[in-house]
Design a protein around this motif. Structure first.
Motif: not given
Length: 389
Positions: A334-339
């Motif tokens: 899993x990978x964290x996405x930041x907007x």
């Protein structure tokens, strides 16, 4: 005073470094890579260009592509768009803003000039500018526009209409009637229906009188044998409901029709809703749209590879959302996405090419260069051209 400023800077830096958990984050699953990694497509040695296909992933930056790769084929895999052998970058600013919108960004590609945000096929003084599609029509080539938004939305509109503001979708739809475009495929029936237009104009009937077959669902598209199509598969943007064609299906139908023209063709295909997902900071939505767009890219590249005289160029009008691949979780699954924003950013976007003369699209390029160079390579004329009386 200088010492106080230094202390303030250090304090702010310390606070920033302590903010390790940004609020606007999402987590996506990373696909385990399976099978062999596809090879890059080869450079095409011939210089003969008969057809040009411009693929625009609206709002698509490097992070959107990479997130799609990780989630769809895994870190060791490649999306179809990543097999294109030539890569560069596009600077996206408009004439009045460092952060462009889709209207000015698409007009830079269609007309080869900078204009203001919101402009559709006009220069900064609101003078209409001739588009590469219109030049192609004048030379007898077939032309087509495909979009997963309303077909009257900013990106497709900028290739076949001339209005002061992108919001003028009724006027854009009316402009399309006189454009000569053979294939329109997307959403937006509300802008053509007499029951929904503010002026009660029956554009659907007028398109039929002009020789277009009106299509409302995937079955209509599959069964069509006409060489002039107006496909309107949703009230506004396509909603991925049952009965709506995929972007790959629309692309294949357009290629089947336009490739019959011995003079060649120009096709613009837009993956519109990658941008919408970016505005909503919605990674799940974005990954679905990247996959749909990439399947259409495969259909286009398969055609181009077999044809040998088709130049394919893929880019974006701008990046949307300031998407960042933040950090890996667990065992890499899993990978964290930041907007960073819910709007567009000024980050340069990728530029990729396959086919004859693809090397023309290496390096750092302005968005106006793309339209100018495509027009030159297709040998339909030089851009920009203003349509002053």
């Amino acid at each position: 005073m200088k010492k106080l400023s230094s202390i303030l800077f250090i304090t702010l830096l310390t606070v920033a470094c302590q903010q390790t958990e940004p609020e606007n984050t999402e987590v996506i699953s990373v696909m385990e890579s399976e099978g062999s990694v596809p090879e890059l497509l080869p450079l095409v040695e011939t210089n003969t260009i008969k057809n040009v296909i411009l693929l625009i992933g609206d709002g698509t930056g490097l992070a959107q592509i990479t997130a799609g790769q990780y989630a769809i084929v895994g870190p060791d895999g490649l999306l179809h768009m990543q097999t294109m052998p030539v890569t560069g970058f596009v600077k996206t600013h408009s004439s009045d803003n460092l952060i462009t919108d889709s209207a000015s960004g698409a007009t830079a590609y269609s007309c080869g000039l900078k204009t203001y945000n919101g402009a559709i096929g006009v220069d900064p003084n609101q003078v209409p500018c001739k588009t590469i599609l219109e030049l192609a029509e004048e030379k007898g080539l077939s032309t087509g526009l495909i979009s997963t938004s309303s077909i009257t939305h900013a990106t497709p509109a900028s290739f076949a209409a001339h209005v002061e503001q992108r919001s003028m979708q009724e006027e854009i739809a009316a402009d399309f009637l006189d454009s000569g475009v053979e294939v329109f495929l997307g959403g937006g029936v509300q802008w053509f229906s007499e029951n929904q237009r503010s002026d009660s104009l029956d554009l659907l009937g007028q398109f039929e009188e002009a020789g277009y077959q009106i299509l409302m669902n995937e079955q209509d598209l599959q069964n069509s044998d006409s060489d002039r199509l107006l496909g309107l598969f949703a009230e506004d943007g396509m909603e991925r409901n049952e009965g709506e064609p995929s972007t790959a299906t629309m692309a294949q139908k357009a290629l089947d029709i336009m490739s019959k023209d011995e003079d060649g063709f120009f096709l613009m295909l837009e993956g519109s809703q990658i941008d919408w997902a970016g505005h909503g900071n919605d990674s799940e939505y974005l990954l679905r749209e990247v996959e749909d767009f990439d399947n259409a890219v495969k259909a286009v590249l398969d055609f181009a590879r077999e044809d040998g005289e088709t130049l394919v160029v893929l880019t974006a009008d701008h990046e949307t959302g300031g998407m960042t691949l933040q950090q890996q979780y667990a065992d890499g699954d899993s990978l964290e996405i930041y907007w960073t924003t819910s709007y567009h950013t000024g980050t340069p976007v990728p530029l990729m090419a396959y086919g004859p003369r693809a090397l023309e699209f290496m390096g750092w390029r302005d968005n106006t260069y793309v339209g100018q160079k495509l027009s030159e390579l297709l040998q339909v004329g030089e851009l920009p051209v203003l349509l002053e009386d």
